[in-house]
Design a protein around this motif. Structure first.
Motif, PDB file in Angstrom:
ATOM      1  N   SER A 142       1.726  -1.150   7.786  1.00 25.04           N
ATOM      2  CA  SER A 142       1.794  -1.424   9.221  1.00 25.04           C
ATOM      3  C   SER A 142       1.418  -0.172  10.024  1.00 25.04           C
ATOM      4  CB  SER A 142       3.188  -1.901   9.616  1.00 25.04           C
ATOM      5  OG  SER A 142       4.153  -0.936   9.270  1.00 25.04           O
ATOM      6  N   HIS A 143       1.530   0.992   9.414  1.00 32.34           N
ATOM      7  CA  HIS A 143       1.166   2.241  10.101  1.00 32.34           C
ATOM      8  C   HIS A 143       0.701   3.240   9.054  1.00 32.34           C
ATOM      9  CE1 HIS A 143       1.820   6.191  11.985  1.00 32.34           C
ATOM     10  NE2 HIS A 143       1.338   5.581  13.042  1.00 32.34           N
ATOM     11  N   LEU A 144      -0.397   3.924   9.336  1.00 34.87           N
ATOM     12  CA  LEU A 144      -0.926   4.920   8.414  1.00 34.87           C
ATOM     13  C   LEU A 144      -1.399   6.124   9.225  1.00 34.87           C
ATOM     14  CD1 LEU A 144      -3.040   4.329   5.347  1.00 34.87           C
ATOM     15  CD2 LEU A 144      -3.888   5.939   7.004  1.00 34.87           C
ATOM     16  N   ALA A 145      -1.019   7.325   8.790  1.00 37.10           N
ATOM     17  CA  ALA A 145      -1.408   8.542   9.496  1.00 37.10           C
ATOM     18  C   ALA A 145      -1.710   9.646   8.496  1.00 37.10           C
ATOM     19  CB  ALA A 145      -0.279   8.990  10.428  1.00 37.10           C
ATOM     20  N   PRO A 146      -2.662  10.519   8.837  1.00 37.10           N
ATOM     21  CA  PRO A 146      -2.926  11.667   7.960  1.00 37.10           C
ATOM     22  C   PRO A 146      -1.694  12.556   7.879  1.00 37.10           C
ATOM     23  CG  PRO A 146      -4.593  11.477   9.687  1.00 37.10           C
ATOM     24  CD  PRO A 146      -3.520  10.487   9.985  1.00 37.10           C
ATOM     25  N   GLN A 147      -1.473  13.146   6.729  1.00 33.08           N
ATOM     26  CA  GLN A 147      -0.333  14.043   6.549  1.00 33.08           C
ATOM     27  C   GLN A 147      -0.863  15.459   6.434  1.00 33.08           C
ATOM     28  OE1 GLN A 147       1.882  13.421   2.965  1.00 33.08           O
ATOM     29  NE2 GLN A 147       3.772  14.121   3.886  1.00 33.08           N
ATOM     30  N   LYS A 148      -0.208  16.374   7.103  1.00 35.45           N
ATOM     31  CA  LYS A 148      -0.661  17.762   7.060  1.00 35.45           C
ATOM     32  C   LYS A 148       0.169  18.572   6.134  1.00 35.45           C
ATOM     33  CE  LYS A 148      -2.594  17.408  11.578  1.00 35.45           C
ATOM     34  NZ  LYS A 148      -2.805  17.884  12.856  1.00 35.45           N
TER      35      LYS A 148
ATOM     36  N   ASP B 196     -10.420   1.154   6.683  1.00 30.07           N
ATOM     37  CA  ASP B 196     -10.539   1.985   5.487  1.00 30.07           C
ATOM     38  C   ASP B 196     -11.783   2.865   5.524  1.00 30.07           C
ATOM     39  OD1 ASP B 196     -12.498   0.111   5.062  1.00 30.07           O
ATOM     40  OD2 ASP B 196     -11.567  -0.770   3.310  1.00 30.07           O
ATOM     41  N   THR B 197     -12.663   2.669   6.508  1.00 35.56           N
ATOM     42  CA  THR B 197     -13.889   3.468   6.580  1.00 35.56           C
ATOM     43  C   THR B 197     -13.599   4.923   6.937  1.00 35.56           C
ATOM     44  OG1 THR B 197     -14.220   2.793   8.880  1.00 35.56           O
ATOM     45  CG2 THR B 197     -15.347   1.507   7.183  1.00 35.56           C
ATOM     46  N   ARG B 198     -12.468   5.178   7.562  1.00 34.54           N
ATOM     47  CA  ARG B 198     -12.113   6.556   7.920  1.00 34.54           C
ATOM     48  C   ARG B 198     -11.317   7.263   6.832  1.00 34.54           C
ATOM     49  NH1 ARG B 198      -8.931   6.005  13.163  1.00 34.54           N
ATOM     50  NH2 ARG B 198      -8.220   4.158  12.092  1.00 34.54           N
ATOM     51  N   LEU B 199     -10.900   6.540   5.814  1.00 32.49           N
ATOM     52  CA  LEU B 199     -10.079   7.117   4.752  1.00 32.49           C
ATOM     53  C   LEU B 199     -10.950   7.681   3.643  1.00 32.49           C
ATOM     54  CD1 LEU B 199      -7.450   4.251   4.524  1.00 32.49           C
ATOM     55  CD2 LEU B 199      -7.241   6.407   5.759  1.00 32.49           C
ATOM     56  N   ARG B 200     -10.466   8.720   2.983  1.00 32.00           N
ATOM     57  CA  ARG B 200     -11.193   9.365   1.896  1.00 32.00           C
ATOM     58  C   ARG B 200     -10.266   9.594   0.702  1.00 32.00           C
ATOM     59  NH1 ARG B 200     -14.908   7.868   4.499  1.00 32.00           N
ATOM     60  NH2 ARG B 200     -16.062   9.076   6.005  1.00 32.00           N
ATOM     61  N   VAL B 201     -10.800   9.429  -0.492  1.00 30.39           N
ATOM     62  CA  VAL B 201     -10.055   9.775  -1.704  1.00 30.39           C
ATOM     63  C   VAL B 201      -9.725  11.258  -1.625  1.00 30.39           C
ATOM     64  CG1 VAL B 201     -10.199  10.004  -4.212  1.00 30.39           C
ATOM     65  CG2 VAL B 201     -11.069   7.938  -3.099  1.00 30.39           C
ATOM     66  N   GLY B 202      -8.499  11.601  -1.960  1.00 31.61           N
ATOM     67  CA  GLY B 202      -8.038  12.980  -1.887  1.00 31.61           C
ATOM     68  C   GLY B 202      -7.303  13.306  -0.597  1.00 31.61           C
ATOM     69  N   GLU B 203      -7.375  12.410   0.381  1.00 32.62           N
ATOM     70  CA  GLU B 203      -6.701  12.615   1.658  1.00 32.62           C
ATOM     71  C   GLU B 203      -5.212  12.327   1.512  1.00 32.62           C
ATOM     72  OE1 GLU B 203      -7.100  11.118   6.298  1.00 32.62           O
ATOM     73  OE2 GLU B 203      -8.201  10.069   4.739  1.00 32.62           O
ATOM     74  N   LYS B 204      -4.385  13.182   2.101  1.00 31.94           N
ATOM     75  CA  LYS B 204      -2.934  12.974   2.092  1.00 31.94           C
ATOM     76  C   LYS B 204      -2.575  12.141   3.315  1.00 31.94           C
ATOM     77  CE  LYS B 204      -1.845  17.162  -0.378  1.00 31.94           C
ATOM     78  NZ  LYS B 204      -1.103  18.419  -0.402  1.00 31.94           N
ATOM     79  N   VAL B 205      -1.781  11.083   3.077  1.00 34.92           N
ATOM     80  CA  VAL B 205      -1.393  10.176   4.151  1.00 34.92           C
ATOM     81  C   VAL B 205       0.089   9.861   4.090  1.00 34.92           C
ATOM     82  CG1 VAL B 205      -3.663   9.082   4.370  1.00 34.92           C
ATOM     83  CG2 VAL B 205      -1.989   8.148   2.774  1.00 34.92           C
ATOM     84  N   GLN B 206       0.606   9.430   5.217  1.00 38.47           N
ATOM     85  CA  GLN B 206       1.963   8.912   5.311  1.00 38.47           C
ATOM     86  C   GLN B 206       1.826   7.496   5.847  1.00 38.47           C
ATOM     87  OE1 GLN B 206       4.696  11.285   7.542  1.00 38.47           O
ATOM     88  NE2 GLN B 206       6.394   9.890   7.199  1.00 38.47           N
ATOM     89  N   LEU B 207       2.548   6.562   5.256  1.00 34.28           N
ATOM     90  CA  LEU B 207       2.420   5.185   5.714  1.00 34.28           C
ATOM     91  C   LEU B 207       3.754   4.470   5.749  1.00 34.28           C
ATOM     92  CD1 LEU B 207       2.441   3.196   2.950  1.00 34.28           C
ATOM     93  CD2 LEU B 207       0.213   4.246   2.710  1.00 34.28           C
ATOM     94  N   THR B 208       3.785   3.454   6.580  1.00 29.46           N
ATOM     95  CA  THR B 208       4.912   2.538   6.687  1.00 29.46           C
ATOM     96  C   THR B 208       4.413   1.189   6.208  1.00 29.46           C
ATOM     97  OG1 THR B 208       5.730   3.742   8.615  1.00 29.46           O
ATOM     98  CG2 THR B 208       6.615   1.530   8.259  1.00 29.46           C
ATOM     99  N   TYR B 209       5.214   0.507   5.397  1.00 27.64           N
ATOM    100  CA  TYR B 209       4.787  -0.774   4.859  1.00 27.64           C
ATOM    101  C   TYR B 209       5.971  -1.727   4.724  1.00 27.64           C
ATOM    102  CZ  TYR B 209       6.764   0.725   0.396  1.00 27.64           C
ATOM    103  OH  TYR B 209       7.622   1.136  -0.592  1.00 27.64           O
TER     104      TYR B 209
END
Length: 83
Positions: free
Chosen positions: A77-83, A54-67
């Motif tokens: 289980s997977h989290l990636a920045p979304q463009k 979570d140290t690389r994540l920021r509030v306001g960042e758009k992400v896509q995740l699998t859970y």
């Protein structure tokens, strides 16, 4: 168990485990480092397991995740920045 029956059972059950995984995307609205969770703009909270920092994540960042749902919690289980 005979090898043919075992293999047939595995092929039948394998897709079922993948069916429980879900995907979502959104903007991070909160990060609770002490609880290893993030909250997305949909209002849902997701648990981050070891290996997803979570140290690389920021509030306001758009992400896509699998859970997957485990014990009533959404575990990523997977989290990636979304463009």
């Amino acid at each position: 168990m005979k090898p043919q029956i075992f293999m047939a059972a595995m092929l039948t059950l394998a897709p079922m485990s993948a069916a429980f995984a879900a995907e979502t995307s959104g903007t991070i609205t909160a990060i609770r480092k002490n609880a290893d969770t993030i909250t997305l703009s949909d209002g849902k909270t997701y648990n981050l397991p070891e290996g997803i920092e979570d140290t690389r994540l920021r509030v306001g960042e758009k992400v896509q995740l699998t859970y997957t749902m485990k014990g009533g919690n959404a575990v990523v289980s997977h989290l990636a920045p979304q463009k």
